[in-house]
Design a protein around this motif. Structure first.
Motif, PDB file in Angstrom:
ATOM      1  N   ALA A   2     -18.212 -11.721  -8.941  1.00 39.57           N
ATOM      2  CA  ALA A   2     -17.768 -11.886  -7.568  1.00 39.57           C
ATOM      3  C   ALA A   2     -16.288 -12.168  -7.564  1.00 39.57           C
ATOM      4  N   GLY A   3     -15.621 -11.659  -6.545  1.00 42.68           N
ATOM      5  CA  GLY A   3     -14.204 -11.938  -6.465  1.00 42.68           C
ATOM      6  C   GLY A   3     -13.498 -10.954  -5.573  1.00 42.68           C
ATOM      7  N   ILE A   4     -12.196 -11.016  -5.614  1.00 40.93           N
ATOM      8  CA  ILE A   4     -11.363 -10.116  -4.833  1.00 40.93           C
ATOM      9  C   ILE A   4     -10.336  -9.505  -5.766  1.00 40.93           C
ATOM     10  N   THR A   5     -10.261  -8.209  -5.767  1.00 44.45           N
ATOM     11  CA  THR A   5      -9.371  -7.522  -6.694  1.00 44.45           C
ATOM     12  C   THR A   5      -8.413  -6.621  -5.940  1.00 44.45           C
ATOM     13  N   GLN A   6      -7.192  -6.596  -6.421  1.00 44.73           N
ATOM     14  CA  GLN A   6      -6.156  -5.753  -5.845  1.00 44.73           C
ATOM     15  C   GLN A   6      -5.693  -4.753  -6.899  1.00 44.73           C
ATOM     16  N   SER A   7      -5.334  -3.580  -6.423  1.00 48.93           N
ATOM     17  CA  SER A   7      -4.746  -2.593  -7.325  1.00 48.93           C
ATOM     18  C   SER A   7      -3.740  -1.734  -6.565  1.00 48.93           C
ATOM     19  N   PRO A   8      -2.678  -1.324  -7.257  1.00 46.20           N
ATOM     20  CA  PRO A   8      -2.327  -1.708  -8.619  1.00 46.20           C
ATOM     21  C   PRO A   8      -1.717  -3.108  -8.659  1.00 46.20           C
ATOM     22  N   ARG A   9      -1.480  -3.661  -9.824  1.00 47.04           N
ATOM     23  CA  ARG A   9      -0.791  -4.946  -9.933  1.00 47.04           C
ATOM     24  C   ARG A   9       0.701  -4.779  -9.750  1.00 47.04           C
ATOM     25  N   TYR A  10       1.224  -3.674 -10.221  1.00 42.18           N
ATOM     26  CA  TYR A  10       2.653  -3.381 -10.099  1.00 42.18           C
ATOM     27  C   TYR A  10       2.813  -1.934  -9.651  1.00 42.18           C
ATOM     28  N   LYS A  11       3.828  -1.727  -8.779  1.00 38.98           N
ATOM     29  CA  LYS A  11       4.073  -0.372  -8.284  1.00 38.98           C
ATOM     30  C   LYS A  11       5.547  -0.220  -7.974  1.00 38.98           C
ATOM     31  N   ILE A  12       6.124   0.860  -8.464  1.00 41.97           N
ATOM     32  CA  ILE A  12       7.486   1.228  -8.091  1.00 41.97           C
ATOM     33  C   ILE A  12       7.402   2.553  -7.356  1.00 41.97           C
ATOM     34  N   THR A  13       8.011   2.616  -6.196  1.00 46.24           N
ATOM     35  CA  THR A  13       7.980   3.833  -5.408  1.00 46.24           C
ATOM     36  C   THR A  13       9.359   4.098  -4.827  1.00 46.24           C
ATOM     37  N   GLU A  14       9.543   5.311  -4.357  1.00 45.25           N
ATOM     38  CA  GLU A  14      10.837   5.680  -3.795  1.00 45.25           C
ATOM     39  C   GLU A  14      10.824   5.539  -2.282  1.00 45.25           C
ATOM     40  N   THR A  15      11.978   5.308  -1.738  1.00 48.94           N
ATOM     41  CA  THR A  15      12.135   5.232  -0.288  1.00 48.94           C
ATOM     42  C   THR A  15      11.586   6.491   0.368  1.00 48.94           C
ATOM     43  N   GLY A  16      10.804   6.300   1.424  1.00 50.23           N
ATOM     44  CA  GLY A  16      10.261   7.416   2.165  1.00 50.23           C
ATOM     45  C   GLY A  16       8.873   7.872   1.733  1.00 50.23           C
ATOM     46  N   ARG A  17       8.438   7.422   0.585  1.00 55.19           N
ATOM     47  CA  ARG A  17       7.109   7.824   0.103  1.00 55.19           C
ATOM     48  C   ARG A  17       6.021   6.973   0.746  1.00 55.19           C
ATOM     49  N   GLN A  18       4.841   7.552   0.819  1.00 52.53           N
ATOM     50  CA  GLN A  18       3.680   6.798   1.278  1.00 52.53           C
ATOM     51  C   GLN A  18       3.008   6.149   0.081  1.00 52.53           C
ATOM     52  N   VAL A  19       2.619   4.910   0.248  1.00 48.38           N
ATOM     53  CA  VAL A  19       1.948   4.211  -0.842  1.00 48.38           C
ATOM     54  C   VAL A  19       0.803   3.381  -0.267  1.00 48.38           C
ATOM     55  N   THR A  20      -0.297   3.349  -0.990  1.00 51.02           N
ATOM     56  CA  THR A  20      -1.466   2.584  -0.546  1.00 51.02           C
ATOM     57  C   THR A  20      -1.824   1.520  -1.562  1.00 51.02           C
ATOM     58  N   LEU A  21      -1.985   0.315  -1.080  1.00 48.38           N
ATOM     59  CA  LEU A  21      -2.422  -0.815  -1.897  1.00 48.38           C
ATOM     60  C   LEU A  21      -3.895  -1.059  -1.590  1.00 48.38           C
ATOM     61  N   MET A  22      -4.661  -1.240  -2.663  1.00 52.64           N
ATOM     62  CA  MET A  22      -6.101  -1.370  -2.495  1.00 52.64           C
ATOM     63  C   MET A  22      -6.553  -2.823  -2.611  1.00 52.64           C
ATOM     64  N   CYS A  23      -7.609  -3.153  -1.894  1.00 48.63           N
ATOM     65  CA  CYS A  23      -8.192  -4.477  -1.942  1.00 48.63           C
ATOM     66  C   CYS A  23      -9.708  -4.369  -1.819  1.00 48.63           C
ATOM     67  N   HIS A  24     -10.411  -5.028  -2.722  1.00 42.83           N
ATOM     68  CA  HIS A  24     -11.870  -4.963  -2.744  1.00 42.83           C
ATOM     69  C   HIS A  24     -12.434  -6.356  -2.966  1.00 42.83           C
ATOM     70  N   GLN A  25     -13.401  -6.748  -2.130  1.00 41.09           N
ATOM     71  CA  GLN A  25     -14.039  -8.061  -2.303  1.00 41.09           C
ATOM     72  C   GLN A  25     -15.550  -7.895  -2.422  1.00 41.09           C
TER      73      GLN A  25
END
Lengths: 111, 115
Positions: A2-25
């Protein structure tokens, strides 16, 4: 586990790009939250959700989009990343008016 | 606007002494108040919750008080240990629209327990 997990832990992206951060509990908590943490500002609420398909804005929602099609998942999308969105992002879940459980965080750098 | 103030300076305490952290708030009528601990590179971890109709809560070496007249909460760690060194966050919550709308956090106090 049981718990809550996020991914990714680290992310580098460029200006203007779309990025999605995930969260699961895995607790089946009704409420889920996204916060960002910056030096000098502390934790600030971006969006929250009271149940599947119910979301609402927090203190700093501009530039972010969320969805919650399933109770256990609450992804955060930056539609067009900007340097000001460089931050540490925390997802959390809770029952009603109870303590919140936080993930380990995602450190996002926008270059 | 809502404002939560915690000691911005680091708090240095000798091991074995009681550490007392302060949380003051303005323009807010919280229904409950929570304290969290945060270690570097980690997410906040819940410690204690106290509701508006409660004056004091205890858990092992931890004690929190909540004075809605003074708009202040005090967080005490007795018999402090170096392992208690961390940043401590105060967070306020309210009942609105029949549901929880997220916590409002202070910026945190960095506590250092010196051996």
């Amino acid at each position: 586990d049981a718990g809550i997990t996020q991914s990714p832990r680290y992310k580098i992206t460029e200006t203007g790009r779309q990025v999605t951060l995930m969260c699961h509990q895995t607790w089946s908590h009704s409420y889920m939250f996204w916060y960002r943490q910056d030096l000098g500002h502390g934790l600030r609420l971006i969006y929250y959700s009271a149940a599947a398909d119910i979301t609402d804005k927090g203190e700093v929602p501009d530039g972010y989009v969320v969805s919650r099609s399933k109770t256990e998942n609450f992804p955060l999308t930056l539609e067009s990343a900007t340097r000001s969105q460089t931050s540490v992002y925390f997802c959390a879940s809770s029952g009603t008016y109870t303590e919140a459980f936080f993930g380990q965080g995602t450190r996002l750098t926008v270059v | 606007s809502q404002k939560i103030e915690q000691n911005s300076e680091a708090l240095n305490i000798q091991e074995g002494k009681t550490a007392t952290l302060t949380c003051n708030y303005t323009n807010y009528s919280p229904a409950y108040l929570q304290w969290y601990r945060q270690d570097p590179g980690r997410g906040p971890v819940f410690l204690l919750l106290i509701r508006e109709n409660e004056k004091e809560k205890r858990k092992e070496r931890l004690k929190v008080t909540f004075d809605t007249t003074l708009k202040q909460s005090l967080f005490h760690i007795t018999a402090s240990q170096p392992a208690d060194s961390a940043t401590y966050l105060c967070a306020l919550g309210s009942y609105s629209g029949g549901g929880a709308d997220g916590l409002t956090f202070g910026k945190g106090t960095h506590l250092i327990i010196q051996p």
